[in-house]
Design an enzyme around this catalytic site. Structure first.
Site, PDB file in Angstrom:
ATOM      1  N   GLY A 140       0.659  -7.108 -17.794  1.00  0.00           N
ATOM      2  CA  GLY A 140       0.886  -5.737 -18.243  1.00  0.00           C
ATOM      3  C   GLY A 140       2.372  -5.530 -18.526  1.00  0.00           C
ATOM      4  O   GLY A 140       3.204  -6.364 -18.147  1.00  0.00           O
ATOM      5  N   ILE A 200      -9.496  -6.848  -9.760  1.00  0.00           N
ATOM      6  CA  ILE A 200      -9.530  -5.911  -8.621  1.00  0.00           C
ATOM      7  C   ILE A 200     -10.806  -5.070  -8.589  1.00  0.00           C
ATOM      8  O   ILE A 200     -11.124  -4.466  -7.570  1.00  0.00           O
ATOM      9  CB  ILE A 200      -8.280  -4.987  -8.562  1.00  0.00           C
ATOM     10  CG1 ILE A 200      -8.112  -4.168  -9.843  1.00  0.00           C
ATOM     11  CG2 ILE A 200      -7.040  -5.798  -8.238  1.00  0.00           C
ATOM     12  CD1 ILE A 200      -7.052  -3.086  -9.724  1.00  0.00           C
ATOM     13  N   ALA A 254      -4.104  -1.563 -14.155  1.00  0.00           N
ATOM     14  CA  ALA A 254      -4.843  -0.322 -14.390  1.00  0.00           C
ATOM     15  C   ALA A 254      -5.579  -0.398 -15.712  1.00  0.00           C
ATOM     16  O   ALA A 254      -5.249  -1.209 -16.582  1.00  0.00           O
ATOM     17  CB  ALA A 254      -3.886   0.878 -14.415  1.00  0.00           C
ATOM     18  N   THR A 306      -5.670   1.530 -18.852  1.00  0.00           N
ATOM     19  CA  THR A 306      -4.666   2.482 -19.363  1.00  0.00           C
ATOM     20  C   THR A 306      -4.991   3.074 -20.745  1.00  0.00           C
ATOM     21  O   THR A 306      -4.132   3.711 -21.348  1.00  0.00           O
ATOM     22  CB  THR A 306      -3.278   1.805 -19.443  1.00  0.00           C
ATOM     23  OG1 THR A 306      -3.397   0.626 -20.221  1.00  0.00           O
ATOM     24  CG2 THR A 306      -2.726   1.463 -18.072  1.00  0.00           C
ATOM     25  N   ASP A 343       1.722  10.662 -14.434  1.00  0.00           N
ATOM     26  CA  ASP A 343       1.908  12.107 -14.625  1.00  0.00           C
ATOM     27  C   ASP A 343       0.605  12.786 -15.076  1.00  0.00           C
ATOM     28  O   ASP A 343       0.459  13.995 -14.940  1.00  0.00           O
ATOM     29  CB  ASP A 343       3.009  12.365 -15.670  1.00  0.00           C
ATOM     30  CG  ASP A 343       2.737  11.688 -17.003  1.00  0.00           C
ATOM     31  OD1 ASP A 343       2.096  10.613 -17.016  1.00  0.00           O
ATOM     32  OD2 ASP A 343       3.157  12.219 -18.055  1.00  0.00           O
ATOM     33  N   TYR A 392      -8.953   9.354 -17.622  1.00  0.00           N
ATOM     34  CA  TYR A 392      -7.908   8.426 -17.141  1.00  0.00           C
ATOM     35  C   TYR A 392      -7.158   9.071 -15.965  1.00  0.00           C
ATOM     36  O   TYR A 392      -6.986   8.456 -14.910  1.00  0.00           O
ATOM     37  CB  TYR A 392      -6.944   8.074 -18.284  1.00  0.00           C
ATOM     38  CG  TYR A 392      -5.654   7.439 -17.816  1.00  0.00           C
ATOM     39  CD1 TYR A 392      -5.605   6.124 -17.357  1.00  0.00           C
ATOM     40  CD2 TYR A 392      -4.452   8.171 -17.809  1.00  0.00           C
ATOM     41  CE1 TYR A 392      -4.417   5.547 -16.910  1.00  0.00           C
ATOM     42  CE2 TYR A 392      -3.265   7.610 -17.366  1.00  0.00           C
ATOM     43  CZ  TYR A 392      -3.247   6.302 -16.913  1.00  0.00           C
ATOM     44  OH  TYR A 392      -2.070   5.742 -16.469  1.00  0.00           O
TER      45      TYR A 392
END
Ligand SMILES: NC(=O)C1=CN([C@@H]2O[C@H](COP(=O)(O)OP(=O)(O)OC[C@H]3O[C@@H](n4cnc5c(N)ncnc54)[C@H](OP(=O)(O)O)[C@@H]3O)[C@@H](O)[C@H]2O)C=CC1
Ligand SMILES: Cc1cn([C@H]2C[C@H](O)[C@@H](COP(=O)(O)OP(=O)(O)O[C@H]3O[C@@H](C)C(=O)[C@@H](O)[C@H]3O)O2)c(=O)[nH]c1=O
Length: 299
Positions: A10, A42, A65, A67, A107, A130
């Site tokens: 990533g 994961i 993640a 994303t 955020d 997300y």
């Protein structure tokens, strides 16, 4: 100390590998183990258990993640599998070894209704899948672990992978005009700066520091996506990375509909991470100059 970094390829983990390389002559006594998703998935509990047994980490850094913000609206299960369940399996594995975890969040856990920068304790209310999956991931970390550092960051860009800066450069090469939303405001973050901060925190944890909790880390100043796009193309034109300056129209969110709802305002306050871990906020304009310079060398 063995540190396991999840999500090797990533953009953030790529920047962290660069920092580790730059610091290779500093004797920190840390063995870094960066694992890609092919080796550690994961979303599969077994994969996590087997990896922990093999590596025997004393600290885990989760940069992995799902994303894809818009795609998550149709792939909710995939987003949840990685961003919530992946965190749960990692957190349980860390709890079993009684080791800490540094976890990266976003955020987009906030609604965007605020008018001043969000502090780490403020109410979360994600407006898209997300954001919700990342929020649920944070909850899993806090449920299973006492020793954690959750770092919420925002608008991350770098020389690597897919990000807004590279999208704007691609658009500027392909189109003479396009539009970008001017009513969503946030603080861009250069992944190289965040990676340096994470490295600093990891070394501090090894040294015995224990400032567990939620932190915010983003650029030192806020812009709209439109203003950010302008900065990108102006600098790129100046450095001859793009041949012509495209015309960018400032749009409202209504004029640029997307499947996922983004926060209108997601600026976050960096004060806590500065005070507790001595990490300085991202100087995103300097970071942008580095990314543009790197593009200059490619073309
Ligand atoms: N990009 C941004 O603007 C922002 C990112 N963040 C957060 O920062 C962190 C780092 O983001 P960033 O580096 O930009 O993300 P990237 O999308 O660049 O990288 C994510 C990495 O996660 C890996 N991954 C995905 N699924 C799994 C899985 N099941 N098991 C193991 N690894 C997996 C991917 O591997 P593969 O490609 O092989 O699937 C990829 O290497 C994430 O937590 C993200 O939510 C927060 C705010 C802003
Ligand atoms: C490509 C493009 C996007 N936009 C808008 C859409 C959106 O509102 C905003 C940002 O676009 P993107 O889809 O590239 O960015 P997005 O994927 O929403 O970026 C987010 O990624 C996740 C991973 C995070 O955690 C967030 O902090 C944030 O960085 O710009 C335009 O207005 N014009 C365009 O040409």
């Amino acid at each position: 100390m063995n540190i396991l970094v999840v999500g090797k390829y990533g953009q953030l983990a790529s920047c962290l590998r660069d920092v580790v390389k730059q610091e290779k002559n500093t004797d920190t006594g840390i063995n870094w183990h960066f694992l890609p998703s092919m080796q550690l998935n994961i979303a599969e509990r077994k994969s996590v258990q087997q990896t922990f047994a093999r590596i025997n980490p004393q600290l885990v850094i989760n940069t992995a993640a799902y994303t894809q913000v818009d795609k998550a609206e149709e792939e909710q299960d995939k987003a949840i599998a990685v961003n919530q369940l992946g965190c749960k399996y990692l957190a349980i594995a860390c709890a079993n070894l009684n080791i800490p975890m540094i976890h990266i969040s976003t955020d987009y856990v906030f609604s965007g209704d605020a008018q001043t920068p969000y502090t780490p304790g403020e109410k979360t209310a994600p407006g898209c899948t997300y954001g919700l999956s990342k929020f649920l991931g944070e909850q899993e970390v806090m449920t299973y672990l006492n020793k954690f550092v959750i770092i919420r960051t925002a608008w991350v860009f770098s020389e690597y992978g897919k990000n807004f800066v590279r999208t704007m450069l691609k658009l500027a090469r392909e189109k003479q005009q396009f539009g970008v939303v001017n009513d969503q405001v946030g603080n861009p973050t250069y992944a190289g700066d965040l990676a340096r901060g994470i490295y600093q925190i990891a070394v501090a944890i090894k040294g015995g520091e224990k400032q567990w909790g939620i932190y915010h880390y983003n650029g030192a100043s806020s812009v709209s996506w439109y203003q950010f796009a302008r900065e990108i193309v102006d600098m790129a034109k100046d450095k001859a990375v793009i041949p012509l300056l495209p015309k960018i129209a400032p749009l409202t969110t209504l004029q640029y509909p997307t499947p996922a709802k983004r926060p209108a305002y997601s600026s976050m306050c960096n004060e806590k991470i500065m005070r507790k871990w001595r990490v300085v906020p991202s100087d995103w304009k300097k970071g942008l100059a580095k990314v543009i310079e790197n593009e200059q060398q490619q073309f």
